[in-house]
Design a protein around this motif. Structure first.
Motif, PDB file in Angstrom:
ATOM      1  N   VAL A  61      31.355 -17.474  13.973  1.00  0.00           N
ATOM      2  CA  VAL A  61      30.523 -17.708  15.035  1.00  0.00           C
ATOM      3  C   VAL A  61      30.627 -16.381  16.112  1.00  0.00           C
ATOM      4  O   VAL A  61      31.583 -16.113  16.182  1.00  0.00           O
ATOM      5  N   ALA A  62      29.464 -15.843  16.254  1.00  0.00           N
ATOM      6  CA  ALA A  62      29.317 -14.829  17.031  1.00  0.00           C
ATOM      7  C   ALA A  62      28.629 -15.103  18.237  1.00  0.00           C
ATOM      8  O   ALA A  62      27.223 -15.671  17.785  1.00  0.00           O
ATOM      9  N   ALA A  63      28.814 -14.893  19.577  1.00  0.00           N
ATOM     10  CA  ALA A  63      28.022 -15.576  20.529  1.00  0.00           C
ATOM     11  C   ALA A  63      27.154 -14.118  21.301  1.00  0.00           C
ATOM     12  O   ALA A  63      28.009 -13.266  21.580  1.00  0.00           O
ATOM     13  N   ILE A  64      25.924 -14.551  21.339  1.00  0.00           N
ATOM     14  CA  ILE A  64      25.285 -13.263  22.134  1.00  0.00           C
ATOM     15  C   ILE A  64      24.752 -14.113  23.415  1.00  0.00           C
ATOM     16  O   ILE A  64      24.221 -15.120  23.437  1.00  0.00           O
ATOM     17  N   VAL A  65      24.981 -13.527  24.657  1.00  0.00           N
ATOM     18  CA  VAL A  65      24.449 -14.216  25.759  1.00  0.00           C
ATOM     19  C   VAL A  65      23.527 -13.183  26.515  1.00  0.00           C
ATOM     20  O   VAL A  65      23.747 -11.848  26.583  1.00  0.00           O
ATOM     21  N   LEU A  66      22.324 -13.864  27.049  1.00  0.00           N
ATOM     22  CA  LEU A  66      21.580 -12.855  27.612  1.00  0.00           C
ATOM     23  C   LEU A  66      21.967 -12.389  29.023  1.00  0.00           C
ATOM     24  O   LEU A  66      21.701 -11.193  29.223  1.00  0.00           O
ATOM     25  N   GLY A  67      22.883 -13.199  29.802  1.00  0.00           N
ATOM     26  CA  GLY A  67      23.523 -12.625  30.936  1.00  0.00           C
ATOM     27  C   GLY A  67      24.826 -12.988  31.279  1.00  0.00           C
ATOM     28  O   GLY A  67      25.112 -14.150  31.137  1.00  0.00           O
ATOM     29  N   ARG A  68      25.767 -12.130  31.475  1.00  0.00           N
ATOM     30  CA  ARG A  68      26.839 -12.256  31.984  1.00  0.00           C
ATOM     31  C   ARG A  68      26.933 -12.408  33.603  1.00  0.00           C
ATOM     32  O   ARG A  68      26.746 -11.647  34.359  1.00  0.00           O
ATOM     33  N   HIS A  69      27.167 -13.855  33.875  1.00  0.00           N
ATOM     34  CA  HIS A  69      26.972 -13.902  35.392  1.00  0.00           C
ATOM     35  C   HIS A  69      28.065 -12.994  36.196  1.00  0.00           C
ATOM     36  O   HIS A  69      29.085 -13.159  36.192  1.00  0.00           O
ATOM     37  N   VAL A  70      27.463 -12.591  37.388  1.00  0.00           N
ATOM     38  CA  VAL A  70      28.310 -11.852  38.342  1.00  0.00           C
ATOM     39  C   VAL A  70      28.101 -12.476  39.676  1.00  0.00           C
ATOM     40  O   VAL A  70      27.095 -12.526  40.176  1.00  0.00           O
ATOM     41  N   ASN A  71      29.418 -12.593  40.196  1.00  0.00           N
ATOM     42  CA  ASN A  71      29.298 -13.192  41.617  1.00  0.00           C
ATOM     43  C   ASN A  71      29.676 -12.192  42.422  1.00  0.00           C
ATOM     44  O   ASN A  71      30.886 -11.935  42.785  1.00  0.00           O
ATOM     45  N   PRO A  72      28.748 -11.465  42.971  1.00  0.00           N
ATOM     46  CA  PRO A  72      28.987 -10.179  43.923  1.00  0.00           C
ATOM     47  C   PRO A  72      29.873 -10.829  45.297  1.00  0.00           C
ATOM     48  O   PRO A  72      30.655  -9.835  45.814  1.00  0.00           O
ATOM     49  N   GLY A  73      30.076 -12.083  45.800  1.00  0.00           N
ATOM     50  CA  GLY A  73      30.659 -12.360  46.650  1.00  0.00           C
ATOM     51  C   GLY A  73      32.253 -12.423  46.267  1.00  0.00           C
ATOM     52  O   GLY A  73      33.160 -12.663  47.101  1.00  0.00           O
ATOM     53  N   TYR A  74      32.689 -12.269  45.037  1.00  0.00           N
ATOM     54  CA  TYR A  74      34.160 -12.383  44.571  1.00  0.00           C
ATOM     55  C   TYR A  74      34.534 -11.031  44.488  1.00  0.00           C
ATOM     56  O   TYR A  74      34.015  -9.959  43.771  1.00  0.00           O
ATOM     57  N   ASP A  75      35.635 -10.730  45.159  1.00  0.00           N
ATOM     58  CA  ASP A  75      36.128  -9.285  45.299  1.00  0.00           C
ATOM     59  C   ASP A  75      36.532  -8.746  43.961  1.00  0.00           C
ATOM     60  O   ASP A  75      36.398  -7.499  43.755  1.00  0.00           O
ATOM     61  N   GLY A  76      37.005  -9.552  42.955  1.00  0.00           N
ATOM     62  CA  GLY A  76      37.332  -9.143  41.672  1.00  0.00           C
ATOM     63  C   GLY A  76      36.223  -8.300  40.985  1.00  0.00           C
ATOM     64  O   GLY A  76      36.283  -7.629  40.195  1.00  0.00           O
ATOM     65  N   TRP A  77      35.075  -8.805  41.247  1.00  0.00           N
ATOM     66  CA  TRP A  77      33.977  -7.811  40.597  1.00  0.00           C
ATOM     67  C   TRP A  77      33.550  -6.552  41.075  1.00  0.00           C
ATOM     68  O   TRP A  77      32.745  -5.859  40.988  1.00  0.00           O
ATOM     69  N   LYS A  78      34.119  -6.061  42.355  1.00  0.00           N
ATOM     70  CA  LYS A  78      33.690  -5.042  43.185  1.00  0.00           C
ATOM     71  C   LYS A  78      33.777  -3.847  42.387  1.00  0.00           C
ATOM     72  O   LYS A  78      32.788  -2.960  42.074  1.00  0.00           O
ATOM     73  N   PRO A  79      34.897  -3.729  41.466  1.00  0.00           N
ATOM     74  CA  PRO A  79      35.026  -2.414  40.712  1.00  0.00           C
ATOM     75  C   PRO A  79      33.744  -2.194  39.754  1.00  0.00           C
ATOM     76  O   PRO A  79      33.154  -1.229  39.400  1.00  0.00           O
ATOM     77  N   ILE A  80      33.672  -3.445  39.154  1.00  0.00           N
ATOM     78  CA  ILE A  80      32.639  -3.237  37.950  1.00  0.00           C
ATOM     79  C   ILE A  80      31.258  -3.065  38.589  1.00  0.00           C
ATOM     80  O   ILE A  80      30.577  -2.353  38.025  1.00  0.00           O
ATOM     81  N   LEU A  81      30.910  -3.602  39.814  1.00  0.00           N
ATOM     82  CA  LEU A  81      29.500  -3.703  40.403  1.00  0.00           C
ATOM     83  C   LEU A  81      29.441  -2.155  41.016  1.00  0.00           C
ATOM     84  O   LEU A  81      28.403  -1.644  40.522  1.00  0.00           O
ATOM     85  N   GLU A  82      30.711  -1.377  41.155  1.00  0.00           N
ATOM     86  CA  GLU A  82      30.441  -0.069  41.662  1.00  0.00           C
ATOM     87  C   GLU A  82      30.282   0.729  40.344  1.00  0.00           C
ATOM     88  O   GLU A  82      29.349   1.773  40.324  1.00  0.00           O
ATOM     89  N   LEU A  83      30.758   0.483  39.336  1.00  0.00           N
ATOM     90  CA  LEU A  83      30.625   1.186  38.058  1.00  0.00           C
ATOM     91  C   LEU A  83      29.011   0.924  37.589  1.00  0.00           C
ATOM     92  O   LEU A  83      28.667   2.026  36.869  1.00  0.00           O
ATOM     93  N   ILE A  84      28.543  -0.099  37.700  1.00  0.00           N
ATOM     94  CA  ILE A  84      27.186  -0.272  37.013  1.00  0.00           C
ATOM     95  C   ILE A  84      25.984  -0.017  38.002  1.00  0.00           C
ATOM     96  O   ILE A  84      24.696  -0.349  37.582  1.00  0.00           O
ATOM     97  N   LYS A  85      26.221   0.015  39.349  1.00  0.00           N
ATOM     98  CA  LYS A  85      25.238  -0.167  40.101  1.00  0.00           C
ATOM     99  C   LYS A  85      24.166   1.060  39.967  1.00  0.00           C
ATOM    100  O   LYS A  85      22.825   0.723  40.223  1.00  0.00           O
ATOM    101  N   ASN A  86      24.356   2.134  39.593  1.00  0.00           N
ATOM    102  CA  ASN A  86      23.334   3.312  39.301  1.00  0.00           C
ATOM    103  C   ASN A  86      23.195   3.625  37.641  1.00  0.00           C
ATOM    104  O   ASN A  86      22.761   4.651  37.339  1.00  0.00           O
ATOM    105  N   GLU A  87      23.549   2.424  36.994  1.00  0.00           N
ATOM    106  CA  GLU A  87      23.391   2.713  35.477  1.00  0.00           C
ATOM    107  C   GLU A  87      22.086   1.858  34.735  1.00  0.00           C
ATOM    108  O   GLU A  87      22.572   0.592  34.211  1.00  0.00           O
ATOM    109  N   PRO A  88      21.080   2.229  34.918  1.00  0.00           N
ATOM    110  CA  PRO A  88      19.931   1.513  34.396  1.00  0.00           C
ATOM    111  C   PRO A  88      20.341   1.184  32.833  1.00  0.00           C
ATOM    112  O   PRO A  88      20.918   1.776  32.057  1.00  0.00           O
TER     113      PRO A  88
END
Ligand code: ZN
Ligand code: ZN
Length: 249
Positions: free
Chosen positions: A212-239
């Motif tokens: 079974v291989a799962a493909i999802v259209l969107g990996r939900h990101v909660n920007p209110g959760y501090d744990g996401w901050k490093p990832i958000l920083e890395l992706i913010k300017n990467e179209p």
């Protein structure tokens, strides 16, 4: 005419128009879960939630999890992934998501198959809605007849509260016969905790599916959760780049 021979030319342009708000999933690394590409502890390669699910499901967990894009809460992709399920969804949103998914499958199904050790896809499936929706799942309706293989049908267990975010061995039932040895492409719109996808994988494999291989259209990101901050920083300017994927070979 350049590009005129590429049957995916229109889809490529459609997806390119979404690139400014889509974001490729990051490579697994310390701090980025290799399963869901969400935040893991700084020195960890998988997050607590995926760890719990993998311990529960063991070999019946999905062989690969492939988010096409992050979907940041309150932003356009997250909005589209909710809005396409509305009673009267905007055609534009549906067309965007369908092109994104079909183009991804065309370009990267081989990458997904390789990482999941799939020789040949035999079935597709969608993770059923657990919110009491009746009738066909909107994602399956959206895809229609655009995939070449038959659908494996899953049904939600009505006794499990729809709001539950936990993994359940009996959350879904498989109502398709003859899944023995099946190699299933499991599709979902949004990955939040992954509990529903892993419960669906468990049900499919218990019914005989080999892969079974799962493909999802969107990996939900909660920007209110501090744990996401490093990832958000890395992706913010990467179209979004069409030419790569979360498991690119
Ligand atoms: Zn994870
Ligand atoms: Zn790829």
């Amino acid at each position: 005419m350049p590009g005129a021979t590429d049957p995916w030319d229109v889809a490529r342009r459609r997806v390119a128009q979404q690139a400014h708000y889509l974001r490729n999933a990051l490579e697994p690394a310390p701090g980025v879960c290799y399963v869901c590409r969400g935040p893991a502890g700084a020195e960890w390669t998988r997050c607590y939630t995926c760890d719990q699910h993998l311990r529960a499901a063991q070999a019946l967990a999905a062989d690969a999890v492939v988010p096409i894009s992050y979907a940041v809460k309150g932003r356009q992709h997250a909005h589209a992934l909710a809005a396409y399920k509305a009673k009267f969804p905007a055609r534009e949103i549906q067309t965007n998501l369908l092109n994104l998914l079909l183009l991804f499958l065309t370009d990267h199904h081989g990458c997904v198959a390789k990482v999941a050790r799939v020789q040949q896809w035999t079935h597709a499936a969608v993770v059923p809605s657990t919110r009491g929706r009746t009738g066909e799942h909107p994602l399956r309706t959206l895809i229609g007849t655009q995939l070449r293989f038959p659908w494996a049908q899953l049904t939600a267990n009505a006794e499990i509260p729809p709001e539950s975010r936990a993994f359940h061995y009996d959350r879904f039932f498989v109502t398709t016969n003859d899944l023995g040895g099946a190699q299933v492409l499991l599709l979902d719109d949004t990955w939040t905790t992954g509990a529903r996808v892993q419960s669906a994988s468990y049900a499919l494999k218990r019914a005989g599916a080999a892969r079974v291989a799962a493909i999802v259209l969107g990996r939900h990101v909660n920007p209110g959760y501090d744990g996401w901050k490093p990832i958000l920083e890395l992706i913010k300017n990467e179209p979004y780049r069409q030419e790569t994927c979360a498991v690119h070979v």
